[in-house]
Enzyme design. Sequence first.
Site, PDB file in Angstrom:
ATOM      1  N   ARG A 130       0.848  -1.159   0.081  1.00 21.01           N
ATOM      2  CA  ARG A 130       0.080   0.019  -0.064  1.00 21.01           C
ATOM      3  C   ARG A 130       0.860   1.279  -0.021  1.00 21.01           C
ATOM      4  NH1 ARG A 130      -2.657   3.140   4.183  1.00 21.01           N
ATOM      5  NH2 ARG A 130      -1.922   1.628   6.066  1.00 21.01           N
ATOM      6  N   HIS A 131       0.407   2.191  -0.539  1.00 17.56           N
ATOM      7  CA  HIS A 131       1.239   3.631  -0.755  1.00 17.56           C
ATOM      8  C   HIS A 131       0.852   4.295   0.609  1.00 17.56           C
ATOM      9  CE1 HIS A 131       2.354   7.693  -1.575  1.00 17.56           C
ATOM     10  NE2 HIS A 131       3.068   7.328  -2.737  1.00 17.56           N
ATOM     11  N   PRO A 132       1.990   4.843   1.266  1.00 19.86           N
ATOM     12  CA  PRO A 132       1.734   5.662   2.701  1.00 19.86           C
ATOM     13  C   PRO A 132       0.754   6.751   2.645  1.00 19.86           C
ATOM     14  CG  PRO A 132       4.072   5.845   1.680  1.00 19.86           C
ATOM     15  CD  PRO A 132       3.368   4.888   0.764  1.00 19.86           C
ATOM     16  N   PHE A 138      -4.339   3.020  -3.703  1.00 21.31           N
ATOM     17  CA  PHE A 138      -2.913   2.802  -4.517  1.00 21.31           C
ATOM     18  C   PHE A 138      -2.364   1.581  -3.631  1.00 21.31           C
ATOM     19  CE2 PHE A 138       0.821   4.351  -6.184  1.00 21.31           C
ATOM     20  CZ  PHE A 138       0.598   5.259  -6.808  1.00 21.31           C
TER      21      PHE A 138
END
Lengths: 385, 385
Positions: free
Chosen positions: B231-233, B238
């Site tokens: 997962r994108h932070p 995303f």
Amino acid sequence: MTQNTKGPLSGILVIDLSRILAGPYCTLLMAEMGARVIKVEPPKGGDDARAYGPFVNGKSTYFASVNRGKESIALDLKADGDRKIFEKLLEKADVVVENFRPGTMEKLGYGWETLHAKYPQLIYASASGFGHTGPNSKDPAYDMVMQGQGGIMSITGNEGQPPSRVGMSIGDIGAGLYTAVAVNAAIVHRLKTGESTKVDIAMFDCQLALLENAIMRYTVEKEIPGPLGARHPTITPFEAFATSDGSMIIAAGNDSLFVKMCEALGRSDMATDPAYKSNALRQKSQKKLKDEIESVLKTNTTDHWIAVVSKGGVPCGPINNIAQAIEHPQVAARNMLVDVPDGSGGTLKLAGNPLKMSAFPDPTTRRPAPDLDSDRDTILSYLGG
Amino acid sequence: MTQNTKGPLSGILVIDLSRILAGPYCTLLMAEMGARVIKVEPPKGGDDARAYGPFVNGKSTYFASVNRGKESIALDLKADGDRKIFEKLLEKADVVVENFRPGTMEKLGYGWETLHAKYPQLIYASASGFGHTGPNSKDPAYDMVMQGQGGIMSITGNEGQPPSRVGMSIGDIGAGLYTAVAVNAAIVHRLKTGESTKVDIAMFDCQLALLENAIMRYTVEKEIPGPLGARHPTITPFEAFATSDGSMIIAAGNDSLFVKMCEALGRSDMATDPAYKSNALRQKSQKKLKDEIESVLKTNTTDHWIAVVSKGGVPCGPINNIAQAIEHPQVAARNMLVDVPDGSGGTLKLAGNPLKMSAFPDPTTRRPAPDLDSDRDTILSYLGG
């Protein structure tokens, strides 16, 4: 105030149309090396990254982290007056950098062929998802999509667990780095021959280039590499081991380091065990060897064993979190955390410049990232407009 | 036969003392860009990487993958006759690259100050674990140790699982890339001013520079970032999502892409849900949103949903393994898998050159990696010896 850092690219003018991360990371490195970087942003909102958090006083620190030291002018590249300003910039520029989807620059009338004919000095650098050629050239792309397609996610993380991304945006930052390598080389070529070139970097190509070793292992051995947790694929022991209070890394990359490690752990018997005689044999007995090593390490703490194993001359270390990493004594000693004004009276602490060169100072502060259009007057007066 | 690729660095001579990966990756990129790279190896065994598997006909393919296109001469830098040859090489060279532990070159009498006085044209590039300054400068370092100390392992992998390394050697390859950026910039500076510089790259510094975003998040929000799986932070959605037969990535990086994604999934209701109105709100409701998306995706296969979501104009894609990645149509279209003779009549398939430039051809083959000392005669005759 045009730039804040003197460096090997001082005197180089970069016109930067790029947004978010891959292109901006390339031009960040160029600014750190002394280039003057002028961001040309769309008047409505500017670079998309200005909307990414976390925010300080309403300003994006994500944007700040990759755009410090640059200038900004807002130009509508579809409006005649603004196009004239843009073209005056291109006349003076050494490099234009963009990371649009392929075809966008052509639609604006600023494709490489057009620009090259009109501005023969201009180096054109593009960083896109799949590059400017090939059947999937125009496929949309973001970092995570590239990490998935390029294979790096398939070799990262623990076996039997859900897929894991690399914790930073290696898709974008990787492409930004290769673009910077190529742009600097293109400047070398232009200085030597007078010829400018187009640089066409694909995030996807860069993912493959980063994998190198994994591709070779697959094409040679025909086995598809999988995730290996915290272990090196072809060197043993070179991995994370559990201790009594956490874990640590031991990287005994050759036979003599292996012997030293055994001695440091008080297990000289392992050093002479025929099963562990070569890296190839240790690789075969990796699980057994790991159990033997951990049975020793679990008798004491990470700190204890790092002291003991280091003293024995074997590369080893902790697994630091971000707070611990930036407290490492080398960070202060090498100016790897710089102060950057946040534009609202405060100061951000951002990663410094790893491109250390004896001929150039490495200042402890940087100019803040520009507000949208904040350098318009300076830039217009530079253009004599 | 001096080199096999014409490029922006044609005419540049690199003397390469580096071993294993970080330095050799830098000089690989330079060779790909047309530089002549002469490896100077110790007579007994040469570059350590020659002993790393997998092997084909007794030759290391690990070595081959980062040393193709280079030349080799074996020189004992402690023996007078060989030192004379080495010094003749330095006289003609533009760049010397080494990745010894700091102090080694000084012990040999080849430290930067000495070399700079004697060979004022020579750029000196060092890639070491912790750099040539600071209290831990001489600590030993390998890729895995750097991945642990620099913090990248702490943000890679799944929560609650053992620590995970990035699946490729980002410690070494990252340092190799930054070294290449810096060396090319140093060549620009020398061409413009006549002044040479020392480049001092630390793997550890590079790890911090690669983390950028994570450091900023910690220094701004005071929360220590952890691993986030796939997962994108700071951007939502995303990430990787489960489908009926595996998983896929959807990267809806802004509001309009989020709306398009909802429509593609037949869930326009989510697009107007106030809880998902902005990235900041979606970030807060990430788990709930993920469940809603997966409840749709689990009704059909990855292939089905990639077709549907792509058609909707939203960046998405599969999580390819290495075999799938190199079968992507862009790989052949962009020459990203090149044939390199293995030196025994066979051919290796290795990652190609991502540094594509309009002014230069991108050949589909490369010269093989050199056997130890295999170019001695050519090199000596070039030196007029």
